[in-house]
Scaffold this motif. Structure first.
Motif, short mmCIF file in Angstrom:
data_model
loop_
_atom_site.label_atom_id
_atom_site.label_comp_id
_atom_site.label_asym_id
_atom_site.label_seq_id
_atom_site.Cartn_x
_atom_site.Cartn_y
_atom_site.Cartn_z
N ASP A 11 0.87 -1.18 0.00
CA ASP A 11 0.00 0.00 0.00
C ASP A 11 0.90 1.22 0.00
O ASP A 11 1.92 1.24 0.70
CB ASP A 11 -0.90 0.00 1.25
N GLU A 13 0.29 4.08 1.23
CA GLU A 13 0.08 4.93 2.40
C GLU A 13 0.60 4.24 3.66
O GLU A 13 0.11 3.17 4.03
CB GLU A 13 -1.40 5.26 2.57
N ALA A 16 -2.05 3.28 6.18
CA ALA A 16 -2.85 2.11 5.78
C ALA A 16 -2.09 0.82 6.06
O ALA A 16 -2.68 -0.17 6.50
CB ALA A 16 -3.20 2.21 4.29
N ARG A 17 -0.79 0.82 5.82
CA ARG A 17 0.01 -0.38 6.12
C ARG A 17 0.02 -0.66 7.62
O ARG A 17 -0.06 -1.81 8.06
CB ARG A 17 1.44 -0.23 5.59
N ARG A 19 -2.33 0.13 9.72
CA ARG A 19 -3.66 -0.38 10.06
C ARG A 19 -3.76 -1.88 9.78
O ARG A 19 -4.29 -2.65 10.59
CB ARG A 19 -4.71 0.39 9.26
N VAL A 20 -3.23 -2.31 8.64
CA VAL A 20 -3.26 -3.73 8.31
C VAL A 20 -2.42 -4.53 9.31
O VAL A 20 -2.82 -5.61 9.74
CB VAL A 20 -2.77 -3.96 6.87
N ASP A 60 -3.21 -3.01 -2.18
CA ASP A 60 -4.03 -1.84 -2.49
C ASP A 60 -4.24 -1.74 -4.00
O ASP A 60 -3.46 -2.31 -4.78
CB ASP A 60 -3.33 -0.57 -1.97
N THR A 95 -8.88 -1.99 -0.39
CA THR A 95 -8.93 -0.72 -1.10
C THR A 95 -10.13 0.12 -0.65
O THR A 95 -11.08 -0.41 -0.07
CB THR A 95 -9.02 -0.96 -2.62
N ALA A 96 -10.06 1.40 -0.93
CA ALA A 96 -11.17 2.30 -0.64
C ALA A 96 -12.12 2.43 -1.83
O ALA A 96 -13.14 3.11 -1.73
CB ALA A 96 -10.63 3.69 -0.26
N LYS A 115 -11.98 -0.62 2.53
CA LYS A 115 -11.56 0.10 3.74
C LYS A 115 -12.73 0.91 4.29
O LYS A 115 -13.53 1.42 3.52
CB LYS A 115 -10.40 1.05 3.41
N PRO A 116 -12.82 1.07 5.60
CA PRO A 116 -11.98 0.47 6.64
C PRO A 116 -12.34 -1.00 6.84
O PRO A 116 -13.52 -1.35 6.95
CB PRO A 116 -12.30 1.29 7.89
N HIS A 158 -9.36 2.43 17.12
CA HIS A 158 -8.98 3.36 16.06
C HIS A 158 -9.75 4.66 16.27
O HIS A 158 -10.97 4.70 16.14
CB HIS A 158 -9.26 2.75 14.69
#
Length: 266
Positions: A11, A13, A16-17, A19-20, A60, A95-96, A115-116, A158
């Motif tokens: 990803d 971002e 975002a990484r 978060r994973v 992503d 992905t968003a 996402k989320p 979060h």
């Protein structure tokens, strides 16, 4: 943990990484794994796929240069052509954007998560990926899960773009409200998106169910008090409620659960 499933996170971002990674850490008790690397773009991902040989890529879609869909096509093409003796990884998109789902499955993606992402949804996707791995690898992963039997010591919250780890020993109660779970400590409340039933099963030795929508930490129960309804509720039957340590709030005990919880305080 050589038998743990190996995962590459791709990803562009960093948040975002992260978060994973947090989600995967929460899932470790159910699914032992190794994060073998992170990549911010497709060239980095291809390099790490060659070097680390991950079994699964969490990918992503929208990235600078080559998109995640293009990268997945490349992985799929190499697997189909047999140009490499090494097995190509399975792909799960995170992905968003929902408009690329059809493209994702055309390149044989295992799943397409928006996402989320919730931990349970990611777990389902990873478990689906396991069914595509050789039987001996899946068996090894299952055996490792049973052998480690580790559980979370924190709940991940979060909040405003950051992750807060709440130690379980600080949690007084967990209460289901709409689609969220309220996590109550002596200092404040937090909100998480998890299943109350799953939390009960995971932490059965720490929490006891007092009502269909509430779990209370056994160590936080100071006693019980009987309440006789008054005013508009005067016609109702008397009931019991939990007296908590460090928290002034009282929680009602359902009739069904009273026989289970009444002996917790000697």
């Amino acid at each position: 943990m050589s038998d743990a499933i190996s995962i590459l996170i791709v990803d562009d971002e960093p948040v975002a990484r992260m978060r994973v990674r947090e989600l995967l850490a929460d899932l470790a008790p159910q699914l032992p794994h190794r994060i073998v690397g992170e990549a911010a773009n497709a060239p980095e991902a291809l390099s790490q796929i060659e070097a680390a040989q991950p079994q699964i890529v969490l990918l992503d879609v929208q990235m600078p240069g080559m998109t995640g869909i293009e990268l997945a096509r490349h992985i799929s093409a190499r697997a189909a052509s047999g140009e490499t003796a090494r097995p190509m990884p399975l792909v799960i998109f995170i992905t968003a954007f929902d408009e690329f789902a059809v493209d994702a499955f055309e390149v044989r993606a295992i799943d397409y998560l928006l996402k989320p992402v919730r931990a349970q949804r990611l777990l389902e996707a990873l478990q689906r990926a396991l069914t595509r791995l050789p039987a001996d690898q899946v068996q090894a992963i299952d055996q490792l899960a049973k052998a480690t039997n580790t559980r979370r010591r924190h709940l991940s919250v979060h909040e405003r773009g950051r992750v807060i780890l709440v130690p379980l020993e600080q949690v007084t109660y967990l209460k289901a409200e709409l689609k969220y779970i309220t996590v109550r400590t002596a200092e404040r409340e937090y909100l998480i998106e998890e299943s109350l039933t799953s939390l009960e099963e995971e932490f059965v030795d720490r929490f006891v169910r007092i009502h269909r929508n509430a779990l209370v930490a056994r160590s936080s129960i100071a006693g019980f008090e009987r309440v006789t309804p008054t005013g508009e509720e005067e016609a109702g039957d008397p009931y019991w409620q939990v007296v908590l340590r460090d928290v002034a709030e009282r929680l009602p005990v359902s009739r069904r659960q009273w026989s289970t919880v009444k002996n917790l305080v000697g």
